[in-house]
Scaffold this motif. Structure first.
Motif, PDB file in Angstrom:
ATOM      1  N   ILE A 170      -2.389   5.108   1.583  1.00  0.00           N
ATOM      2  CA  ILE A 170      -1.527   4.379   2.515  1.00  0.00           C
ATOM      3  C   ILE A 170      -0.080   4.458   2.055  1.00  0.00           C
ATOM      4  N   ALA A 171       0.124   4.300   0.744  1.00  0.00           N
ATOM      5  CA  ALA A 171       1.476   4.369   0.185  1.00  0.00           C
ATOM      6  C   ALA A 171       2.102   5.727   0.487  1.00  0.00           C
ATOM      7  N   TYR A 172       1.315   6.777   0.319  1.00  0.00           N
ATOM      8  CA  TYR A 172       1.827   8.134   0.577  1.00  0.00           C
ATOM      9  C   TYR A 172       2.144   8.317   2.057  1.00  0.00           C
ATOM     10  N   ASP A 173       1.225   7.878   2.921  1.00  0.00           N
ATOM     11  CA  ASP A 173       1.401   8.052   4.366  1.00  0.00           C
ATOM     12  C   ASP A 173       2.638   7.305   4.881  1.00  0.00           C
ATOM     13  N   LEU A 174       2.864   6.093   4.343  1.00  0.00           N
ATOM     14  CA  LEU A 174       3.963   5.258   4.846  1.00  0.00           C
ATOM     15  C   LEU A 174       5.250   5.414   4.045  1.00  0.00           C
ATOM     16  N   GLY A 175       5.184   6.159   2.955  1.00  0.00           N
ATOM     17  CA  GLY A 175       6.387   6.385   2.159  1.00  0.00           C
ATOM     18  C   GLY A 175       6.841   5.148   1.403  1.00  0.00           C
ATOM     19  N   ILE A 176       5.888   4.340   0.936  1.00  0.00           N
ATOM     20  CA  ILE A 176       6.203   3.137   0.172  1.00  0.00           C
ATOM     21  C   ILE A 176       5.393   3.152  -1.119  1.00  0.00           C
ATOM     22  N   THR A 177       5.670   2.211  -2.015  1.00  0.00           N
ATOM     23  CA  THR A 177       4.948   2.181  -3.281  1.00  0.00           C
ATOM     24  C   THR A 177       3.579   1.536  -3.101  1.00  0.00           C
ATOM     25  N   GLU A 178       2.686   1.827  -4.044  1.00  0.00           N
ATOM     26  CA  GLU A 178       1.337   1.264  -3.975  1.00  0.00           C
ATOM     27  C   GLU A 178       1.377  -0.251  -4.153  1.00  0.00           C
ATOM     28  N   ILE A 179       2.318  -0.750  -4.964  1.00  0.00           N
ATOM     29  CA  ILE A 179       2.458  -2.194  -5.150  1.00  0.00           C
ATOM     30  C   ILE A 179       2.847  -2.858  -3.833  1.00  0.00           C
ATOM     31  N   THR A 180       3.759  -2.209  -3.097  1.00  0.00           N
ATOM     32  CA  THR A 180       4.169  -2.752  -1.798  1.00  0.00           C
ATOM     33  C   THR A 180       2.988  -2.777  -0.830  1.00  0.00           C
ATOM     34  N   VAL A 181       2.162  -1.741  -0.881  1.00  0.00           N
ATOM     35  CA  VAL A 181       0.972  -1.702  -0.025  1.00  0.00           C
ATOM     36  C   VAL A 181       0.061  -2.876  -0.349  1.00  0.00           C
ATOM     37  N   LYS A 182      -0.134  -3.143  -1.634  1.00  0.00           N
ATOM     38  CA  LYS A 182      -1.001  -4.247  -2.049  1.00  0.00           C
ATOM     39  C   LYS A 182      -0.471  -5.582  -1.526  1.00  0.00           C
TER      40      LYS A 182
END
Length: 217
Positions: A170-182
């Protein structure tokens, strides 16, 4: 999710529409004899003008009546978005007419005179269908209400989670960090009141397509 009946669903109402007063009275008395509340109308117009359609229950309609027929009423209700279950009664067996009614969602198409138990079984099935449909609709409305509290990014994250994507994907798809995804994912679970990913997925699947479209863009 446990669903409690709405107040009006605890006392379902059968609406009898027939131009024959004797038939109306007989059906009404039959319903009352088994504890089912019933109201009668002499024409489809009387019913359309009545607020009783809002009550849970079903319709018992004569097919042939002066003015608009029972089939006309079925079409009118469908076009108005009213999915009230209908049990049709007719004094003349008509296969094409019965096929039309059943394809349009009628519960049953019965020929007069009808056995009391046959009519009661059909009415019971109609009431159960209406209560179930109303309960499902309430669940959908509640999910939509919760979904509307999400931010656009949270909507995107919910969609990705529902598709089975991992946080890093999800982080890769949306261009955000994994922490932000969490963080977004945690907010989504809280706002949607989902105790598990499975519940979140089911909530997503119950959302109307037009509600999900912005997140699909």
């Amino acid at each position: 999710m446990m669903i409690s009946p709405a107040p009006e669903e605890k006392t379902p109402l059968v609406l009898v529409v027939d131009d024959d007063e004797e038939v109306r009275t007989a059906i009404s008395e039959l319903m009352l004899s088994v504890g089912i509340e019933a109201e009668c109308c002499a024409s489809t117009r009387d019913l359309i003008d009545s607020p009783l359609l809002e009550r849970a229950g079903c319709l018992v309609l004569d097919v042939r009546m002066p003015g608009s027929s029972g089939l006309d009423l079925q079409q009118h209700l469908a076009s108005a978005g009213v999915s009230k279950p209908i049990v049709f009664l007719t004094g003349h067996g008509d296969i094409p007419m019965s096929v039309q009614a059943m394809k349009a969602g009628a519960v049953d198409f019965l020929t007069k005179p009808v056995r009391d138990q046959t009519l009661l079984d059909a009415v019971t099935a109609g009431i159960e269908r209406d209560i179930a449909d109303r309960a499902s609709a309430r669940v959908v409305r509640e999910h939509v209400k919760r979904y509307e509290t999400l931010t656009p990014r949270e909507c995107q994250v919910m969609r990705e989670v529902a598709m089975g994507r991992l946080n890093k994907q999800i982080a890769y798809d949306l261009g955000i960090t994994e922490i932000t995804v969490k963080l977004h994912r945690s907010n989504v679970m809280r706002k949607m009141q989902a105790a598990s990913v499975g519940e979140l997925i089911r909530a997503w699947e119950k959302l109307p397509a037009e509600v999900r479209e912005p997140a699909l863009a």
